[in-house]
Design a protein around this motif. Structure first.
Motif, short mmCIF file in Angstrom:
data_model
loop_
_atom_site.label_atom_id
_atom_site.label_comp_id
_atom_site.label_asym_id
_atom_site.label_seq_id
_atom_site.Cartn_x
_atom_site.Cartn_y
_atom_site.Cartn_z
N VAL A 358 63.14 -55.43 -1.77
CA VAL A 358 61.93 -55.94 -1.12
C VAL A 358 61.54 -57.26 -1.77
CG1 VAL A 358 59.48 -55.55 -0.73
CG2 VAL A 358 61.10 -53.68 -0.39
N VAL A 371 63.41 -51.25 -3.38
CA VAL A 371 62.82 -50.81 -2.11
C VAL A 371 61.73 -49.77 -2.38
CG1 VAL A 371 64.84 -51.28 -0.69
CG2 VAL A 371 64.66 -49.09 -1.88
N ALA A 372 60.77 -49.71 -1.48
CA ALA A 372 59.66 -48.78 -1.63
C ALA A 372 60.10 -47.35 -1.34
CB ALA A 372 58.53 -49.18 -0.68
N LYS A 373 59.42 -46.42 -1.96
CA LYS A 373 59.71 -45.02 -1.68
C LYS A 373 59.32 -44.66 -0.25
CE LYS A 373 59.11 -43.46 -6.49
NZ LYS A 373 58.34 -42.57 -7.41
N LEU A 376 58.20 -49.44 4.79
CA LEU A 376 57.12 -50.44 4.84
C LEU A 376 56.16 -50.18 5.99
CD1 LEU A 376 58.93 -53.81 4.01
CD2 LEU A 376 57.74 -52.24 2.47
N GLU A 385 54.67 -48.00 -4.05
CA GLU A 385 55.54 -48.04 -5.22
C GLU A 385 56.90 -48.64 -4.84
OE1 GLU A 385 55.85 -44.28 -7.13
OE2 GLU A 385 53.69 -43.97 -7.26
N PHE A 386 57.21 -49.74 -5.48
CA PHE A 386 58.50 -50.40 -5.29
C PHE A 386 59.31 -50.18 -6.57
CE2 PHE A 386 55.37 -52.63 -2.72
CZ PHE A 386 55.99 -52.67 -1.48
N LYS A 390 54.25 -51.27 -8.98
CA LYS A 390 53.24 -50.72 -8.08
C LYS A 390 52.32 -51.83 -7.58
CE LYS A 390 53.27 -46.25 -10.48
NZ LYS A 390 52.48 -45.22 -11.19
N ALA A 466 55.55 -58.76 2.29
CA ALA A 466 56.59 -57.93 1.67
C ALA A 466 57.56 -57.53 2.77
CB ALA A 466 55.98 -56.70 1.01
N VAL A 468 61.93 -56.27 3.63
CA VAL A 468 63.22 -55.80 3.13
C VAL A 468 64.27 -56.90 3.33
CG1 VAL A 468 65.04 -54.08 3.39
CG2 VAL A 468 62.64 -53.40 3.63
#
Length: 593
Positions: A358, A371-373, A376, A385-386, A390, A466, A468
């Motif tokens: 990200v 990448v975020a949990k 997006l 959370e990335f 955070k 933000a 990907v």
């Protein structure tokens, strides 16, 4: 005592109109190639277009740029004349250059239609009008005309080379919107320069052939005031003309068909080559950072350096009694095209594998985080959370069209506890971490601007974003010199195929069909992007780059194998024509072009 004008010597200097042609073409090509230089990344970074679609859209845009010359030639030859066709179609061209900077897909795609129309319609008419000017004002001065077209060709490449370096720099240091103002201003300048030289250009007339056994209609004028003269032809003459076109196409058609594969690979420099450099390459030349879309400028500058060298080389070989056939040059060009793809493939296999990451972007620069949990599009108010990083914001908003999150205010908490503020879309900190600090904080790669450039970012409210991206570890990227080498090789191929192929086609065609053959040549580029690139570039995002470029290299091997018997048949046909038809100037040395 007066002197008969007919006996006056023809001047040996360039006519005044050449200056307007040269600088007008320089500004227009600078405008076109500058806009095109950053278009692919503009689609992916600002419009939310994925790479597969961006590659297809770029191919369709280039295809349209080479379809509209057919329209432009027809309109100019039958209705408006060349001068007024150029001027009238330049107006929407200028407007479109301003519109393309508006970050809306529908506005941008509409602008691209106008840009393709303007660029394409202008393309065949300005060079033809320049040639007509020399025929009328410098009759018999063939070497002067050759010199003019050489300078004209240099104007194209000087313009392309300058703008392909300048546009990415403007985009990086300011914004896409500011960058697109540069080609818009250049196109407006090109229109003014060209229009200012009208009185120095050739006097135009339009000839229309009508099938009749009687006298032709009376001469008229077009709505732009150009004289229209009618010429009577019989049905037999019309049929003979059609038969001649079929004969010429049967002779050069397979050659043109194979050249289509060269253009398909060459024109991917505006899409897949940029995507590859952006993700897999360390873009540093002589210690200076460059952007992925600046590398394409090497093609224009290599052309400027290598065209005179190639002319000298083949002239020297000819004088030494070593005649190199046009088809031999083209075969070597196809081999060089495959070699360029092999180099790109090798670089692709040497580079590390890509992974999703990200990219959080503000006017002060960007940071790349895991990448975020949560996807997006599902991020709501609160903390995202990335990986260990955070980001907390109360105004998260997901743009479905551009596939990115935006927020204006919040905090970025690194893994080591250090916090950075985002205020009004700007990244703020009393002191930013050093390289080791970013790494401890869980950031994959910091891409912040220098302190001086961050200060220039100002405080005007905006939105942080933000999104990907494809990301390769910096240590696993390959040097961009691999792509520079590929550009050198494919530029040599361009000289051997493009310049030689067009001249060969002119030799193969009778005098009455030169314009027709030019139209066919432009149609080859149109078909290459429409039939090959538009579908093939969609494979790039789903294939490893080494495999993708190896596939293109393999395709050129097949082209070379097929071209050998095609070239032999072409040469036999031209030899037979030379033996059965009177020699004409410009057609005597068919095989040694």
């Amino acid at each position: 005592m007066g002197t008969d004008a007919a006996t006056d010597p023809v001047p040996t200097s360039h006519p005044v109109g050449f200056r307007f042609f040269f600088w007008g073409e320089f500004a227009e090509r600078c405008s076109y190639y500058g806009m095109r230089a950053i278009l692919a990344l503009y689609m992916t970074e600002k419009l939310g277009v994925d790479k597969a679609d961006a590659g297809t859209f770029m191919s369709l845009f280039i295809a349209a740029c080479y379809f509209f010359p057919l329209v432009g030639g027809y309109v100019a030859d039958n209705f408006l004349g060349k001068y007024w066709t150029i001027v009238l179609f330049s107006v929407p061209y200028v407007a479109a250059q301003f519109l393309v900077g508006i970050e809306d897909k529908y506005v941008v795609f509409g602008a691209l239609v106008l840009l393709a129309m303007g660029s394409g319609v202008i393309k065949p008419n300005i060079s033809t009008l320049m040639g007509m000017t020399y025929e009328q004002q410098r009759p018999g001065q063939e070497q002067l005309l050759t010199s003019a077209f050489s300078w004209f060709y240099m104007a194209i490449n000087f313009g392309a080379g300058i703008s392909q370096l300048a546009m990415p720099w403007l985009r990086t240091n300011y914004s896409y919107q500011v960058a697109f103002l540069f080609p818009a201003g250049l196109m407006a300048l090109a229109l003014m320069l060209f229009a200012a030289g009208k009185r120095y250009y050739a006097k135009e007339t339009i000839e229309r052939k009508v099938v009749t056994d009687g006298p032709p209609p009376e001469d008229t004028t077009t709505i732009t005031g150009i004289p229209v003269r009618y010429k009577a032809v019989t049905q037999a003459e019309k049929d003979a003309d059609r038969a001649l076109k079929i004969q010429v196409l049967s002779r050069i058609g397979l050659v043109f068909l194979l050249v289509m594969f060269f253009w398909a690979i060459f024109d991917q420099s505006a899409s897949t080559w940029i995507f590859f450099a952006d993700t897999y390459m360390e873009n540093i030349l002589f210690g200076v950072p460059v952007t992925a879309d600046q590398i394409q400028a090497f093609n224009a500058w290599f052309i400027v350096l290598l065209v005179p060298a190639s002319v000298f080389l083949f002239k020297s070989l000819d004088q030494a009694g070593l005649k190199v056939k046009a088809t031999q040059k083209m075969a070597v060009g196809f081999l060089f095209t495959g070699l360029a793809m092999a180099i790109m493939s090798l670089a692709g296999f040497m580079a590390g594998a890509k992974q999703d990451a990200v990219k959080i972007t503000t006017p002060e620069g960007a940071v790349v985080v895991p990448v975020a949990k949560t996807p997006l599009k599902d991020v709501k108010a609160g903390t995202a959370e990335f990986g260990p990083v955070k980001v907390t914001a109360a105004d998260w908003a997901y743009d479905e069209g551009k596939k990115r999150l935006t927020f204006a205010s919040g905090t970025v908490r690194l893994a080591d506890g250090k916090e950075l503020l985002v205020t009004g879309g700007h990244l703020v900190a009393e002191e930013f971490p050093d390289a080791a600090g970013w790494e401890r904080g869980g950031v994959l790669e910091p891409l912040l601007k220098s302190g001086e450039d961050r200060a220039k970012a100002g405080t005007e409210p905006t939105k942080a974003t933000a999104e990907v991206i494809d990301w390769v570890k910096p240590a696993e990227r390959v040097t961009v010199w691999w792509q520079v080498l590929a550009y050198l090789i494919i530029t040599v191929a361009e000289i051997l195929i493009s310049v030689t192929g067009l001249e060969l086609a002119f030799v193969a065609a009778p005098q009455s069909m030169k314009s027709f053959v030019t139209g066919c040549w432009l149609a080859v580029v149109f078909l290459a992007n429409l039939l090959i690139n538009a579908p093939i570039t969609r494979l790039y995002p789903v294939m490893a780059p080494g495999v993708y470029f190896a596939m293109l290299a393999g395709a050129m091997v097949v082209v070379v194998v097929v071209f050998i018997p095609v070239a032999m048949a072409f040469n036999r046909g031209m030899a037979a024509q030379a033996n059965t038809a009177p020699r004409r100037i410009g057609e005597a040395e068919t095989e040694a072009v």
